[in-house]
Design a protein around this motif. Structure first.
Motif, PDB file in Angstrom:
ATOM      1  N   LEU A  14     -10.077  -4.157  17.550  1.00 21.59           N
ATOM      2  CA  LEU A  14     -10.904  -3.784  16.324  1.00 21.59           C
ATOM      3  C   LEU A  14     -10.558  -4.692  15.143  1.00 21.59           C
ATOM      4  O   LEU A  14     -11.063  -4.460  14.184  1.00 21.59           O
ATOM      5  CB  LEU A  14     -10.477  -2.356  16.109  1.00 21.59           C
ATOM      6  N   GLY A  15      -9.683  -5.754  15.271  1.00 21.98           N
ATOM      7  CA  GLY A  15      -9.283  -6.541  14.166  1.00 21.98           C
ATOM      8  C   GLY A  15      -8.470  -6.017  13.189  1.00 21.98           C
ATOM      9  O   GLY A  15      -8.549  -6.267  12.044  1.00 21.98           O
ATOM     10  N   LEU A  16      -7.593  -4.970  13.680  1.00 18.90           N
ATOM     11  CA  LEU A  16      -6.617  -4.597  12.705  1.00 18.90           C
ATOM     12  C   LEU A  16      -5.105  -5.037  13.046  1.00 18.90           C
ATOM     13  O   LEU A  16      -4.925  -5.460  14.054  1.00 18.90           O
ATOM     14  CB  LEU A  16      -6.571  -2.650  12.962  1.00 18.90           C
ATOM     15  N   SER A  17      -4.289  -5.046  12.014  1.00 21.34           N
ATOM     16  CA  SER A  17      -3.030  -5.563  12.000  1.00 21.34           C
ATOM     17  C   SER A  17      -2.007  -4.505  11.321  1.00 21.34           C
ATOM     18  O   SER A  17      -1.963  -4.599  10.374  1.00 21.34           O
ATOM     19  CB  SER A  17      -2.953  -6.808  11.592  1.00 21.34           C
ATOM     20  N   PRO A  18      -1.519  -3.481  12.297  1.00 17.70           N
ATOM     21  CA  PRO A  18      -0.843  -2.425  11.419  1.00 17.70           C
ATOM     22  C   PRO A  18       0.528  -3.130  11.010  1.00 17.70           C
ATOM     23  O   PRO A  18       0.920  -2.850   9.784  1.00 17.70           O
ATOM     24  CB  PRO A  18      -0.281  -1.651  12.914  1.00 17.70           C
ATOM     25  N   GLU A  24       2.443  -5.311   3.808  1.00 18.52           N
ATOM     26  CA  GLU A  24       1.627  -5.340   2.524  1.00 18.52           C
ATOM     27  C   GLU A  24       2.063  -4.215   1.583  1.00 18.52           C
ATOM     28  O   GLU A  24       2.223  -4.477   0.341  1.00 18.52           O
ATOM     29  CB  GLU A  24       0.122  -5.670   2.521  1.00 18.52           C
ATOM     30  N   VAL A  25       2.268  -3.043   2.190  1.00 17.87           N
ATOM     31  CA  VAL A  25       2.739  -2.074   1.502  1.00 17.87           C
ATOM     32  C   VAL A  25       4.144  -2.386   0.877  1.00 17.87           C
ATOM     33  O   VAL A  25       4.369  -2.016  -0.154  1.00 17.87           O
ATOM     34  CB  VAL A  25       2.319  -0.741   2.184  1.00 17.87           C
ATOM     35  N   HIS A  26       4.862  -2.704   1.847  1.00 20.25           N
ATOM     36  CA  HIS A  26       6.203  -3.051   1.372  1.00 20.25           C
ATOM     37  C   HIS A  26       6.330  -4.121   0.174  1.00 20.25           C
ATOM     38  O   HIS A  26       7.037  -3.776  -0.913  1.00 20.25           O
ATOM     39  CB  HIS A  26       7.119  -3.549   2.595  1.00 20.25           C
ATOM     40  N   GLY A  27       5.437  -4.991   0.238  1.00 23.93           N
ATOM     41  CA  GLY A  27       5.383  -6.175  -0.481  1.00 23.93           C
ATOM     42  C   GLY A  27       5.061  -5.374  -2.175  1.00 23.93           C
ATOM     43  O   GLY A  27       5.419  -5.636  -3.190  1.00 23.93           O
ATOM     44  N   ASN A  83      11.126   5.167   6.960  1.00 20.30           N
ATOM     45  CA  ASN A  83      10.701   6.304   7.546  1.00 20.30           C
ATOM     46  C   ASN A  83       9.292   6.404   7.446  1.00 20.30           C
ATOM     47  O   ASN A  83       8.553   6.825   8.368  1.00 20.30           O
ATOM     48  CB  ASN A  83      11.269   7.577   6.918  1.00 20.30           C
ATOM     49  N   TRP A  84       8.711   5.898   6.379  1.00 19.51           N
ATOM     50  CA  TRP A  84       7.144   5.961   6.354  1.00 19.51           C
ATOM     51  C   TRP A  84       6.592   5.021   7.285  1.00 19.51           C
ATOM     52  O   TRP A  84       5.601   5.402   8.017  1.00 19.51           O
ATOM     53  CB  TRP A  84       6.806   5.344   5.055  1.00 19.51           C
ATOM     54  N   GLU A  85       7.374   3.777   7.376  1.00 15.76           N
ATOM     55  CA  GLU A  85       6.826   2.872   8.481  1.00 15.76           C
ATOM     56  C   GLU A  85       6.730   3.335   9.901  1.00 15.76           C
ATOM     57  O   GLU A  85       5.784   3.239  10.876  1.00 15.76           O
ATOM     58  CB  GLU A  85       7.600   1.566   8.397  1.00 15.76           C
ATOM     59  N   LYS A  86       7.973   4.179  10.192  1.00 13.52           N
ATOM     60  CA  LYS A  86       8.029   4.870  11.431  1.00 13.52           C
ATOM     61  C   LYS A  86       6.777   5.887  11.862  1.00 13.52           C
ATOM     62  O   LYS A  86       6.234   5.926  12.681  1.00 13.52           O
ATOM     63  CB  LYS A  86       9.308   5.275  11.685  1.00 13.52           C
TER      64      LYS A  86
END
Length: 193
Positions: A14-18, A24-27, A83-86
Protein backbone atom coordinates in the motif's frame (compact mmCIF):
# COMPACT_ATOMS: atom_id res chain seq x y z
CA UNK A 1 4.32 -16.20 7.10
CA UNK A 2 4.46 -14.49 10.49
CA UNK A 3 2.00 -11.80 11.49
CA UNK A 4 4.73 -9.13 11.42
CA UNK A 5 5.77 -10.22 7.92
CA UNK A 6 2.15 -10.00 6.74
CA UNK A 7 1.85 -6.50 8.18
CA UNK A 8 5.11 -5.41 6.56
CA UNK A 9 4.10 -6.90 3.20
CA UNK A 10 0.67 -5.27 3.31
CA UNK A 11 2.17 -1.91 4.30
CA UNK A 12 4.72 -2.14 1.49
CA UNK A 13 2.00 -3.07 -1.02
CA UNK A 14 0.00 0.00 0.00
CA UNK A 15 3.05 2.27 -0.06
CA UNK A 16 3.11 2.74 3.71
CA UNK A 17 6.13 2.74 5.98
CA UNK A 18 5.28 2.35 9.67
CA UNK A 19 8.92 2.77 10.68
CA UNK A 20 9.20 6.01 8.71
CA UNK A 21 6.04 7.30 10.42
CA UNK A 22 7.33 6.40 13.88
CA UNK A 23 10.73 7.96 13.13
CA UNK A 24 9.11 11.18 11.91
CA UNK A 25 6.99 11.44 15.06
CA UNK A 26 10.07 10.84 17.22
CA UNK A 27 11.91 13.56 15.29
CA UNK A 28 9.07 16.04 15.71
CA UNK A 29 8.86 15.38 19.46
CA UNK A 30 12.64 15.74 19.83
CA UNK A 31 12.64 19.01 17.86
CA UNK A 32 9.82 20.50 19.91
CA UNK A 33 11.46 19.48 23.17
CA UNK A 34 14.85 20.86 22.14
CA UNK A 35 13.30 24.14 20.96
CA UNK A 36 11.39 24.53 24.23
CA UNK A 37 14.50 24.10 26.37
CA UNK A 38 16.54 26.32 24.05
CA UNK A 39 13.89 29.01 24.51
CA UNK A 40 14.11 28.62 28.30
CA UNK A 41 17.89 29.00 28.19
CA UNK A 42 17.65 32.11 26.01
CA UNK A 43 15.00 33.64 28.24
CA UNK A 44 17.07 32.92 31.34
CA UNK A 45 20.19 34.45 29.80
CA UNK A 46 18.39 37.67 28.89
CA UNK A 47 19.78 40.80 30.54
CA UNK A 48 18.00 41.83 33.68
CA UNK A 49 16.87 38.33 34.63
CA UNK A 50 19.71 37.85 37.08
CA UNK A 51 21.65 40.47 39.02
CA UNK A 52 24.75 41.98 37.41
CA UNK A 53 27.10 40.97 40.26
CA UNK A 54 26.61 37.24 40.00
CA UNK A 55 25.21 37.00 36.48
CA UNK A 56 27.79 34.56 35.12
CA UNK A 57 27.59 32.26 38.13
CA UNK A 58 23.80 32.24 38.21
CA UNK A 59 23.61 31.74 34.45
CA UNK A 60 25.86 28.68 34.73
CA UNK A 61 23.78 27.28 37.59
CA UNK A 62 20.60 27.99 35.67
CA UNK A 63 21.94 26.27 32.58
CA UNK A 64 22.95 23.20 34.60
CA UNK A 65 19.50 23.11 36.20
CA UNK A 66 17.72 23.42 32.88
CA UNK A 67 19.95 20.72 31.37
CA UNK A 68 19.11 18.41 34.28
CA UNK A 69 15.40 19.07 33.80
CA UNK A 70 15.79 18.55 30.07
CA UNK A 71 17.40 15.14 30.61
CA UNK A 72 14.67 14.07 33.05
CA UNK A 73 11.96 15.16 30.62
CA UNK A 74 13.76 13.51 27.70
CA UNK A 75 14.09 10.21 29.60
CA UNK A 76 10.38 10.22 30.53
CA UNK A 77 9.43 11.19 27.01
CA UNK A 78 11.63 8.45 25.53
CA UNK A 79 9.95 5.85 27.76
CA UNK A 80 6.48 7.03 26.78
CA UNK A 81 7.39 7.20 23.11
CA UNK A 82 8.75 3.66 23.28
CA UNK A 83 5.41 2.50 24.68
CA UNK A 84 3.61 4.50 22.00
CA UNK A 85 5.78 2.93 19.30
CA UNK A 86 4.99 -0.57 20.58
CA UNK A 87 1.29 0.29 20.62
CA UNK A 88 1.46 1.54 17.03
CA UNK A 89 3.16 -1.60 15.79
CA UNK A 90 0.82 -3.92 17.69
CA UNK A 91 -2.48 -2.16 17.02
CA UNK A 92 -2.33 0.63 14.45
CA UNK A 93 -0.17 -1.09 11.85
CA UNK A 94 -1.40 -4.61 12.49
CA UNK A 95 -3.01 -6.13 9.42
CA UNK A 96 -6.14 -8.19 10.03
CA UNK A 97 -5.88 -11.89 9.40
CA UNK A 98 -6.72 -12.80 5.83
CA UNK A 99 -6.06 -9.31 4.43
CA UNK A 100 -4.69 -9.42 0.91
CA UNK A 101 -3.31 -6.30 -0.71
CA UNK A 102 -4.16 -5.74 -4.35
CA UNK A 103 -1.34 -6.16 -6.84
CA UNK A 104 -2.27 -3.08 -8.86
CA UNK A 105 -4.36 0.06 -8.61
CA UNK A 106 -6.85 -1.05 -11.25
CA UNK A 107 -8.44 -3.68 -9.01
CA UNK A 108 -11.49 -1.47 -8.50
CA UNK A 109 -11.88 -1.08 -12.26
CA UNK A 110 -11.49 -4.84 -12.70
CA UNK A 111 -14.19 -5.48 -10.09
CA UNK A 112 -16.62 -3.15 -11.82
CA UNK A 113 -15.88 -4.85 -15.14
CA UNK A 114 -16.58 -8.23 -13.54
CA UNK A 115 -19.91 -6.91 -12.29
CA UNK A 116 -20.81 -5.88 -15.83
CA UNK A 117 -20.90 -2.17 -15.04
CA UNK A 118 -19.25 0.04 -17.62
CA UNK A 119 -18.20 3.66 -17.41
CA UNK A 120 -21.08 4.73 -19.62
CA UNK A 121 -23.55 2.95 -17.32
CA UNK A 122 -22.04 4.70 -14.34
CA UNK A 123 -22.20 8.05 -16.17
CA UNK A 124 -25.88 7.49 -16.97
CA UNK A 125 -26.60 6.59 -13.36
CA UNK A 126 -24.66 9.64 -12.18
CA UNK A 127 -26.63 11.91 -14.54
CA UNK A 128 -29.88 10.40 -13.31
CA UNK A 129 -28.87 10.99 -9.70
CA UNK A 130 -27.92 14.59 -10.52
CA UNK A 131 -31.35 15.18 -12.10
CA UNK A 132 -33.07 13.67 -9.07
CA UNK A 133 -30.94 15.83 -6.80
CA UNK A 134 -31.84 18.96 -8.79
CA UNK A 135 -35.52 18.05 -8.67
CA UNK A 136 -35.31 17.46 -4.92
CA UNK A 137 -33.63 20.86 -4.47
CA UNK A 138 -36.41 22.59 -6.43
CA UNK A 139 -39.06 20.80 -4.39
CA UNK A 140 -37.25 21.77 -1.21
CA UNK A 141 -37.19 25.43 -2.30
CA UNK A 142 -40.93 25.30 -3.07
CA UNK A 143 -41.66 23.74 0.29
CA UNK A 144 -39.55 26.37 2.04
CA UNK A 145 -41.49 29.15 0.27
CA UNK A 146 -44.79 27.50 1.22
CA UNK A 147 -43.64 27.11 4.82
CA UNK A 148 -42.61 30.76 4.94
CA UNK A 149 -46.00 31.78 3.56
CA UNK A 150 -47.80 29.64 6.14
CA UNK A 151 -45.69 31.12 8.93
CA UNK A 152 -46.60 34.65 7.77
CA UNK A 153 -50.29 33.68 7.65
CA UNK A 154 -50.09 32.17 11.14
CA UNK A 155 -48.43 35.34 12.46
CA UNK A 156 -51.12 37.48 10.81
CA UNK A 157 -53.88 35.26 12.28
CA UNK A 158 -52.35 35.47 15.78
CA UNK A 159 -52.21 39.25 15.52
CA UNK A 160 -55.78 39.38 14.22
CA UNK A 161 -57.00 37.10 17.02
CA UNK A 162 -55.18 39.26 19.56
CA UNK A 163 -56.75 42.42 18.14
CA UNK A 164 -60.23 40.86 18.14
CA UNK A 165 -59.75 39.78 21.75
CA UNK A 166 -58.75 43.29 22.74
CA UNK A 167 -61.75 44.77 20.92
CA UNK A 168 -64.10 42.26 22.58
CA UNK A 169 -62.63 43.10 25.96
CA UNK A 170 -63.03 46.83 25.34
CA UNK A 171 -66.56 46.28 24.06
CA UNK A 172 -67.45 44.29 27.17
CA UNK A 173 -65.99 46.99 29.40
CA UNK A 174 -67.89 49.67 27.48
CA UNK A 175 -71.05 47.60 27.63
CA UNK A 176 -70.72 47.15 31.39
CA UNK A 177 -70.18 50.88 31.76
CA UNK A 178 -73.13 51.53 29.43
CA UNK A 179 -75.38 49.19 31.40
CA UNK A 180 -74.23 50.83 34.60
CA UNK A 181 -75.00 54.25 33.11
CA UNK A 182 -78.42 53.06 31.95
CA UNK A 183 -79.13 51.71 35.41
CA UNK A 184 -78.18 55.02 36.93
CA UNK A 185 -80.34 56.87 34.43
CA UNK A 186 -83.22 54.49 35.03
CA UNK A 187 -82.93 54.91 38.80
CA UNK A 188 -82.77 58.64 38.30
CA UNK A 189 -85.78 58.55 36.03
CA UNK A 190 -87.75 56.35 38.42
CA UNK A 191 -86.80 58.64 41.29
CA UNK A 192 -87.89 61.61 39.23
CA UNK A 193 -91.38 60.24 38.75
Amino acid sequence: MEDGDESAAAAAALGLSPQLFVNEVHGIIADISAEAFEYCLQAAAAPGVVGAATAAEKATDLQRGLNAIHHVVKDRLDKRMTNWEKFCYRHCFDVPEGFVAADDDSSCANESQKDGISDSDLDLELDSLRRKFGSANKESENLERELSSLERQATFKRRLDSSVSEIEKLFEEEMVQGVHLLMCLFKGFVGFL
